[in-house]
Scaffold this motif. Sequence first.
Motif, PDB file in Angstrom:
ATOM      1  N   THR A  98     -39.418 104.578  64.687  1.00 41.76           N
ATOM      2  CA  THR A  98     -38.225 103.980  64.119  1.00 41.76           C
ATOM      3  C   THR A  98     -37.465 104.905  63.188  1.00 41.76           C
ATOM      4  N   ASP A  99     -38.017 106.066  62.892  1.00 44.86           N
ATOM      5  CA  ASP A  99     -37.223 106.999  62.099  1.00 44.86           C
ATOM      6  C   ASP A  99     -36.743 108.182  62.937  1.00 44.86           C
ATOM      7  N   ALA A 100     -36.849 108.064  64.265  1.00 45.26           N
ATOM      8  CA  ALA A 100     -36.350 109.145  65.126  1.00 45.26           C
ATOM      9  C   ALA A 100     -34.841 109.294  64.917  1.00 45.26           C
TER      10      ALA A 100
ATOM     11  N   GLN B 230     -29.962 102.259  69.865  1.00 41.38           N
ATOM     12  CA  GLN B 230     -28.851 103.093  69.421  1.00 41.38           C
ATOM     13  C   GLN B 230     -29.078 103.488  67.965  1.00 41.38           C
ATOM     14  N   VAL B 231     -28.745 104.712  67.667  1.00 37.92           N
ATOM     15  CA  VAL B 231     -28.812 105.221  66.296  1.00 37.92           C
ATOM     16  C   VAL B 231     -27.368 105.469  65.846  1.00 37.92           C
ATOM     17  N   GLU B 232     -27.094 105.195  64.603  1.00 34.37           N
ATOM     18  CA  GLU B 232     -25.728 105.308  64.066  1.00 34.37           C
ATOM     19  C   GLU B 232     -25.087 106.643  64.467  1.00 34.37           C
ATOM     20  N   GLY B 233     -23.866 106.554  64.972  1.00 36.07           N
ATOM     21  CA  GLY B 233     -23.132 107.764  65.322  1.00 36.07           C
ATOM     22  C   GLY B 233     -23.486 108.322  66.691  1.00 36.07           C
TER      23      GLY B 233
ATOM     24  N   GLY C  35     -49.904 110.554  52.662  1.00 35.10           N
ATOM     25  CA  GLY C  35     -49.309 111.429  53.671  1.00 35.10           C
ATOM     26  C   GLY C  35     -48.161 110.858  54.478  1.00 35.10           C
ATOM     27  N   ALA C  36     -48.178 109.564  54.669  1.00 40.78           N
ATOM     28  CA  ALA C  36     -47.225 108.985  55.607  1.00 40.78           C
ATOM     29  C   ALA C  36     -45.861 108.743  55.008  1.00 40.78           C
ATOM     30  N   LEU C  37     -45.729 108.929  53.737  1.00 42.63           N
ATOM     31  CA  LEU C  37     -44.499 108.491  53.088  1.00 42.63           C
ATOM     32  C   LEU C  37     -43.275 109.270  53.547  1.00 42.63           C
ATOM     33  N   ALA C  38     -43.457 110.558  53.757  1.00 42.38           N
ATOM     34  CA  ALA C  38     -42.305 111.431  53.970  1.00 42.38           C
ATOM     35  C   ALA C  38     -41.363 110.940  55.065  1.00 42.38           C
ATOM     36  N   ASN C  39     -41.932 110.550  56.182  1.00 40.32           N
ATOM     37  CA  ASN C  39     -41.086 110.226  57.311  1.00 40.32           C
ATOM     38  C   ASN C  39     -40.622 108.783  57.368  1.00 40.32           C
ATOM     39  N   ALA C  40     -41.078 107.999  56.465  1.00 42.62           N
ATOM     40  CA  ALA C  40     -40.788 106.582  56.582  1.00 42.62           C
ATOM     41  C   ALA C  40     -39.452 106.201  55.965  1.00 42.62           C
ATOM     42  N   ALA C  41     -38.857 107.120  55.249  1.00 44.18           N
ATOM     43  CA  ALA C  41     -37.615 106.793  54.546  1.00 44.18           C
ATOM     44  C   ALA C  41     -36.563 106.313  55.531  1.00 44.18           C
ATOM     45  N   GLY C  42     -35.891 105.260  55.175  1.00 40.57           N
ATOM     46  CA  GLY C  42     -34.793 104.794  56.019  1.00 40.57           C
ATOM     47  C   GLY C  42     -35.222 103.847  57.119  1.00 40.57           C
TER      48      GLY C  42
END
Lengths: 292, 292
Positions: free
Chosen positions: A79-81, A122-125, B265-272
């Motif tokens: 989900t953060d791709a 879809q991802v924004e933009g 460790g997992a925090l970095a990529n979870a933002a957003g």
Amino acid sequence: MTYCCGILVRDGIVIIADTRTNAGLDNISTFRKLHLFEEPGKRVMALASAGNLSVAQSVVSLLSEGIENPETGELERLTDAPTMFQAAQRVGRALRIVHDSDAKALEEADISFDVSFLLAGQVEGRRLRLFMIYAAGNFIECTTDTPFLQIGEHKYGKPILDRAVNYDTDLYDALKINLISMDSTIRSNLAVGLPIDIAVIRRDALGIELNYRIMPGEPYFTDLRERWSAALRAAHIAIPRPPYATRPVESFAPEGVDTVLPRAGALANAAGAQLTAGQPAAKILQQQKPKR
Amino acid sequence: MTYCCGILVRDGIVIIADTRTNAGLDNISTFRKLHLFEEPGKRVMALASAGNLSVAQSVVSLLSEGIENPETGELERLTDAPTMFQAAQRVGRALRIVHDSDAKALEEADISFDVSFLLAGQVEGRRLRLFMIYAAGNFIECTTDTPFLQIGEHKYGKPILDRAVNYDTDLYDALKINLISMDSTIRSNLAVGLPIDIAVIRRDALGIELNYRIMPGEPYFTDLRERWSAALRAAHIAIPRPPYATRPVESFAPEGVDTVLPRAGALANAAGAQLTAGQPAAKILQQQKPKR
């Protein structure tokens, strides 16, 4: 078994999935196979799975927990791709991780590593995309030429899609046709069944427009099934009967048999039998025992 | 690929088969797969095959030449079988003979011993019967409950049969429905194609009532295809669009993920990223790298 189908039209994507799982015909359960994610205004994703439930769930769990990027060492979640393409790559990577961990043991138990996914979103933009990810982790993208992708028990429900869907189909007509396709599948394969999970993702809305579960007996779907049945009945009744006239019956035997040299042994059982279409009975009576 | 379907109704049997064979997509030919035999007033048989053409043709040749009865030593041909049950047994025996001779070599070439037959017919004084013979030589008989049997690419054409055919269907309506089923299959699988061979066997007539080949462009079948397409289009257009209202999007992640203890460790990529349906973002941010 499972049936999931995603349809990509100009206005968006409709994706539906049944919920039936079975470990043998005597062990049938309901499991959600359509997973939705939205961060309104930022991104929206729908992931549907078919095949081995343990593999599919492991992939989904891995994608939720995050898989390590072999180059950066960072943990990446579906989900953060940053793009849908990268999201599909992550599904493929998760699949390969589960394959590495489970496939050998499954194979030893005579269970094939059989799973596939539909990924819509879809991802924004960026643009709205629909992917099908295979068990090997490779994937294809739906295009406007054939604006649908199916996984699982796909054949029963394909004829109506082939005929009725194109890229300009209205979004909710696409949902309706998808449900007709599901109905055909449910009728012909016991291992596909209600409830049915539905998601509608409108292009550029960056959110799930419709998230719905059709339960058994739900009025609209029940009505759709009855109308479709009645319309098919009326349709085939309205077609005239075939006007064909017969031809003489053709030879039963391939030509080759006819050329075998006569030998005595075969005569006993040939009495009374006759191949048609110009193959005289005498010839048949001469047929010999094959050399093998 | 092939599609053959036999329908057994009160008045008789309709059996149809396509004629397309392919050895790879770039090597497509026409071969007759529906073999008819009649000795008017005495017996009538139709044999259709699907699967490996060399195996199917060998079986048909064997059945024409005769196979030795292991007990009596006599040579027995399909067409002199005293009953349809024994005729089906002979198809099975011929299959096993070809299996013994060819299966190992095929397997070594990575080709599966994949073939099946439909056998329809009637012998004087006995009833009209329809059988499906499997590659192992065993067979089942069509009954009035599900009055059709299919071999080959059977799924695309099954929904219309499931809906439209029953034991009391008129014989030529059964032919019409069989052709609709064939049309659905042809549309969805390139490896099934025209010409189509047709046979109609009326109960107790002890002869082939109709023996016909539909060639490409044949007017009735062309009209049937167009009418059926138009009726399906009209049918789905006439169904109202779904009235569904949305629910909040459910959790993307299986519940299990939620219970994993937090780790840094997992925090970095979870933002957003945010899972929905009551799973607070804070929880997601705590998700850890899976232990594998």
